[in-house]
Design a protein around this motif. Structure first.
Motif, PDB file in Angstrom:
ATOM      1  N   ASP A 147       0.715  -1.191   0.019  1.00 37.98           N
ATOM      2  CA  ASP A 147       0.102   0.006   0.090  1.00 37.98           C
ATOM      3  C   ASP A 147       0.818   1.299   0.149  1.00 37.98           C
ATOM      4  O   ASP A 147       0.483   2.468  -0.380  1.00 37.98           O
ATOM      5  N   TRP A 148       2.028   0.958   0.578  1.00 33.63           N
ATOM      6  CA  TRP A 148       2.917   2.216   0.662  1.00 33.63           C
ATOM      7  C   TRP A 148       4.443   1.945   0.174  1.00 33.63           C
ATOM      8  O   TRP A 148       4.889   0.897   0.119  1.00 33.63           O
ATOM      9  N   LEU A 149       4.957   3.345  -0.222  1.00 31.89           N
ATOM     10  CA  LEU A 149       6.203   3.126  -1.038  1.00 31.89           C
ATOM     11  C   LEU A 149       7.397   2.360  -0.183  1.00 31.89           C
ATOM     12  O   LEU A 149       8.039   1.434  -0.650  1.00 31.89           O
ATOM     13  N   ALA A 150       7.394   2.692   1.073  1.00 32.87           N
ATOM     14  CA  ALA A 150       8.473   2.044   1.993  1.00 32.87           C
ATOM     15  C   ALA A 150       8.041   0.930   2.709  1.00 32.87           C
ATOM     16  O   ALA A 150       8.912   0.253   3.456  1.00 32.87           O
ATOM     17  N   GLY A 151       6.706   0.417   2.591  1.00 33.28           N
ATOM     18  CA  GLY A 151       6.288  -0.708   3.129  1.00 33.28           C
ATOM     19  C   GLY A 151       5.499  -0.295   4.400  1.00 33.28           C
ATOM     20  O   GLY A 151       4.832  -1.082   4.872  1.00 33.28           O
ATOM     21  N   HIS A 152       5.685   0.944   4.740  1.00 33.40           N
ATOM     22  CA  HIS A 152       4.908   1.604   5.562  1.00 33.40           C
ATOM     23  C   HIS A 152       4.595   2.810   5.261  1.00 33.40           C
ATOM     24  O   HIS A 152       5.380   3.627   4.526  1.00 33.40           O
ATOM     25  N   ARG A 153       3.610   3.670   5.798  1.00 28.52           N
ATOM     26  CA  ARG A 153       3.373   5.047   5.405  1.00 28.52           C
ATOM     27  C   ARG A 153       4.414   5.888   5.912  1.00 28.52           C
ATOM     28  O   ARG A 153       4.827   5.868   7.076  1.00 28.52           O
ATOM     29  N   SER A 154       4.885   6.686   4.946  1.00 22.82           N
ATOM     30  CA  SER A 154       6.247   7.647   4.938  1.00 22.82           C
ATOM     31  C   SER A 154       5.909   8.939   4.463  1.00 22.82           C
ATOM     32  O   SER A 154       4.860   9.042   3.772  1.00 22.82           O
ATOM     33  N   VAL A 155       6.907   9.889   4.582  1.00 23.28           N
ATOM     34  CA  VAL A 155       6.740  11.017   3.948  1.00 23.28           C
ATOM     35  C   VAL A 155       6.943  10.762   2.295  1.00 23.28           C
ATOM     36  O   VAL A 155       6.842  11.777   1.588  1.00 23.28           O
ATOM     37  N   ALA A 156       7.408   9.746   2.072  1.00 25.73           N
ATOM     38  CA  ALA A 156       7.530   9.320   0.513  1.00 25.73           C
ATOM     39  C   ALA A 156       6.039   9.423  -0.221  1.00 25.73           C
ATOM     40  O   ALA A 156       6.154   9.689  -1.449  1.00 25.73           O
ATOM     41  N   ASP A 157       5.182   9.022   0.528  1.00 27.20           N
ATOM     42  CA  ASP A 157       4.016   8.594  -0.214  1.00 27.20           C
ATOM     43  C   ASP A 157       3.331   9.985  -0.754  1.00 27.20           C
ATOM     44  O   ASP A 157       2.665   9.881  -1.800  1.00 27.20           O
ATOM     45  N   PRO A 158       3.055  11.088   0.338  1.00 29.39           N
ATOM     46  CA  PRO A 158       2.369  12.109  -0.457  1.00 29.39           C
ATOM     47  C   PRO A 158       3.123  12.743  -1.556  1.00 29.39           C
ATOM     48  O   PRO A 158       2.877  13.662  -2.290  1.00 29.39           O
ATOM     49  N   TYR A 159       4.372  12.513  -1.432  1.00 24.51           N
ATOM     50  CA  TYR A 159       5.491  13.384  -2.687  1.00 24.51           C
ATOM     51  C   TYR A 159       5.123  12.438  -4.001  1.00 24.51           C
ATOM     52  O   TYR A 159       4.843  13.135  -4.945  1.00 24.51           O
ATOM     53  N   LEU A 160       4.744  11.124  -3.747  1.00 24.02           N
ATOM     54  CA  LEU A 160       4.560  10.510  -4.958  1.00 24.02           C
ATOM     55  C   LEU A 160       3.192  10.713  -5.408  1.00 24.02           C
ATOM     56  O   LEU A 160       2.782  10.929  -6.680  1.00 24.02           O
ATOM     57  N   PHE A 161       2.311  11.080  -4.494  1.00 26.33           N
ATOM     58  CA  PHE A 161       0.900  11.286  -4.818  1.00 26.33           C
ATOM     59  C   PHE A 161       0.911  12.632  -5.805  1.00 26.33           C
ATOM     60  O   PHE A 161       0.057  12.824  -6.785  1.00 26.33           O
ATOM     61  N   VAL A 162       1.717  13.940  -5.143  1.00 26.89           N
ATOM     62  CA  VAL A 162       1.840  15.095  -5.669  1.00 26.89           C
ATOM     63  C   VAL A 162       2.255  14.744  -7.135  1.00 26.89           C
ATOM     64  O   VAL A 162       2.087  15.609  -8.122  1.00 26.89           O
ATOM     65  N   LEU A 163       3.414  13.910  -7.284  1.00 31.71           N
ATOM     66  CA  LEU A 163       3.824  13.864  -8.678  1.00 31.71           C
ATOM     67  C   LEU A 163       3.050  13.386  -9.606  1.00 31.71           C
ATOM     68  O   LEU A 163       3.037  13.674 -10.719  1.00 31.71           O
ATOM     69  N   LEU A 164       2.211  12.372  -9.060  1.00 31.59           N
ATOM     70  CA  LEU A 164       1.086  11.737 -10.083  1.00 31.59           C
ATOM     71  C   LEU A 164       0.100  13.042 -10.411  1.00 31.59           C
ATOM     72  O   LEU A 164      -0.513  12.989 -11.714  1.00 31.59           O
ATOM     73  N   MET A 165      -0.043  13.795  -9.844  1.00 39.98           N
ATOM     74  CA  MET A 165      -0.880  14.864  -9.871  1.00 39.98           C
ATOM     75  C   MET A 165      -0.358  15.584 -11.041  1.00 39.98           C
ATOM     76  O   MET A 165      -0.918  16.082 -12.015  1.00 39.98           O
ATOM     77  N   TRP A 166       0.986  15.956 -10.674  1.00 43.02           N
ATOM     78  CA  TRP A 166       1.651  16.672 -11.983  1.00 43.02           C
ATOM     79  C   TRP A 166       1.627  15.736 -13.331  1.00 43.02           C
ATOM     80  O   TRP A 166       1.443  16.519 -14.374  1.00 43.02           O
ATOM     81  N   ALA A 167       1.782  14.376 -13.350  1.00 41.87           N
ATOM     82  CA  ALA A 167       1.791  13.921 -14.296  1.00 41.87           C
ATOM     83  C   ALA A 167       0.430  13.797 -15.386  1.00 41.87           C
ATOM     84  O   ALA A 167       0.234  13.887 -16.556  1.00 41.87           O
ATOM     85  N   ASP A 168      -0.653  13.801 -14.389  1.00 42.17           N
ATOM     86  CA  ASP A 168      -1.955  13.909 -14.886  1.00 42.17           C
ATOM     87  C   ASP A 168      -2.013  15.554 -15.706  1.00 42.17           C
ATOM     88  O   ASP A 168      -2.654  15.468 -16.807  1.00 42.17           O
ATOM     89  N   ALA A 169      -1.676  16.296 -14.962  1.00 38.10           N
ATOM     90  CA  ALA A 169      -1.698  17.827 -15.471  1.00 38.10           C
ATOM     91  C   ALA A 169      -1.088  17.910 -16.824  1.00 38.10           C
ATOM     92  O   ALA A 169      -1.411  18.612 -17.659  1.00 38.10           O
ATOM     93  N   LYS A 170       0.094  17.165 -17.115  1.00 38.98           N
ATOM     94  CA  LYS A 170       1.056  17.311 -18.203  1.00 38.98           C
ATOM     95  C   LYS A 170       0.646  16.246 -19.039  1.00 38.98           C
ATOM     96  O   LYS A 170       1.267  16.267 -20.213  1.00 38.98           O
ATOM     97  N   GLN A 171      -0.184  15.327 -18.851  1.00 37.67           N
ATOM     98  CA  GLN A 171      -0.799  14.607 -19.629  1.00 37.67           C
ATOM     99  C   GLN A 171       0.397  13.447 -20.336  1.00 37.67           C
ATOM    100  O   GLN A 171       0.517  13.296 -21.365  1.00 37.67           O
ATOM    101  N   VAL A 172       1.054  13.182 -19.177  1.00 37.47           N
ATOM    102  CA  VAL A 172       2.186  12.123 -19.188  1.00 37.47           C
ATOM    103  C   VAL A 172       1.433  10.571 -19.003  1.00 37.47           C
ATOM    104  O   VAL A 172       0.796  10.068 -17.966  1.00 37.47           O
ATOM    105  N   ALA A 173       1.210   9.994 -20.252  1.00 37.71           N
ATOM    106  CA  ALA A 173       0.473   8.662 -20.058  1.00 37.71           C
ATOM    107  C   ALA A 173       1.090   7.641 -19.438  1.00 37.71           C
ATOM    108  O   ALA A 173       2.379   7.299 -19.618  1.00 37.71           O
ATOM    109  N   LEU A 174       0.498   6.940 -18.644  1.00 34.54           N
ATOM    110  CA  LEU A 174       1.076   5.702 -17.766  1.00 34.54           C
ATOM    111  C   LEU A 174       0.340   4.394 -17.844  1.00 34.54           C
ATOM    112  O   LEU A 174      -0.336   4.012 -16.988  1.00 34.54           O
ATOM    113  N   PRO A 175       0.198   4.115 -19.214  1.00 36.23           N
ATOM    114  CA  PRO A 175      -0.705   2.873 -19.660  1.00 36.23           C
ATOM    115  C   PRO A 175      -0.037   1.714 -18.749  1.00 36.23           C
ATOM    116  O   PRO A 175       1.129   1.447 -18.518  1.00 36.23           O
TER     117      PRO A 175
END
Length: 203
Positions: A147-175
């Motif tokens: 469920d979490w990048l490090a195997g437990h909830r950590s500060v890395a998880d919201p960072y990945l979430f924000v990066l995925l927001m950017w990917a969607d905003a810039k239409q970076v397809a992740l099929p």
């Protein structure tokens, strides 16, 4: 404790972590023009966000801020309890900050880095997106069975979430990267994430 931010930019990661910690904090929304004014440059000479002010302590750079908050609030368990858990959290935080975020700099900043040459800018964007997809593929594989990048909830998880927001905003397809999408949906439903998004006017 006060966080200076632009909506939807990387300070959103810290904003989510502050919500997860659950202690009182303030935020101040800035314009890009305000970050170049003397008052703000006295806090952050780079003229960038985020900046975190904790009493007489002023801290910049996302990774340092996230590490500081996790260390300051061990009860939130956002870095891990053992050396290996903390190493995993920092490994994936570094991946998000030093690899994926940095590569987004090429995509967002192509006009600047190309010197205004549109043909060069197009190459920078294309190569940046190609590299982003390779990084996201690594992260997608990592999330299999987790469920979490490090195997437990950590500060890395919201960072990945924000990066995925950017990917969607810039239409970076992740099929085919279903693990990333499941992670994104879990994070989107998180009350702390919802509170930070709402506070920044993003939902």
């Amino acid at each position: 404790m006060k966080l200076y931010y632009f909506p939807g930019a990387c300070p959103l990661v810290t904003h989510i972590v502050l919500e997860w910690i659950g202690k009182p904090y303030e935020t101040e929304r800035l314009t890009r023009e305000q970050t170049k004014e003397p008052a703000y440059l006295a806090l952050n000479p780079t003229g960038a966000v985020p900046t975190l002010v904790d009493g007489d302590f002023v801290l910049t750079q996302s990774a340092a801020i996230l590490d500081y908050l996790a260390e300051l609030h061990p009860e939130a368990k956002l870095m891990g309890d053992t050396p290996r858990e903390r190493a995993e959290a920092r490994r994936w935080l570094s991946m998000c900050n030093s690899d994926i975020h940095r590569t987004f700099g090429l995509v967002f900043g192509a006009p600047y880095f190309s010197g205004g040459d549109e043909a060069v800018a197009k190459v920078l964007v294309a190569k940046g997106i190609e590299k982003l997809k390779s990084f996201f593929a690594i992260v997608n594989e990592r999330l299999k069975g987790r469920d979490w990048l490090a195997g437990h909830r950590s500060v890395a998880d919201p960072y990945l979430f924000v990066l995925l927001m950017w990917a969607d905003a810039k239409q970076v397809a992740l099929p085919g990267m279903e693990e990333l999408r499941k992670f994104q949906q879990r994070m989107q439903a998180d009350p702390g994430v919802q509170a930070a998004l709402k506070a920044q006017g993003l939902i």
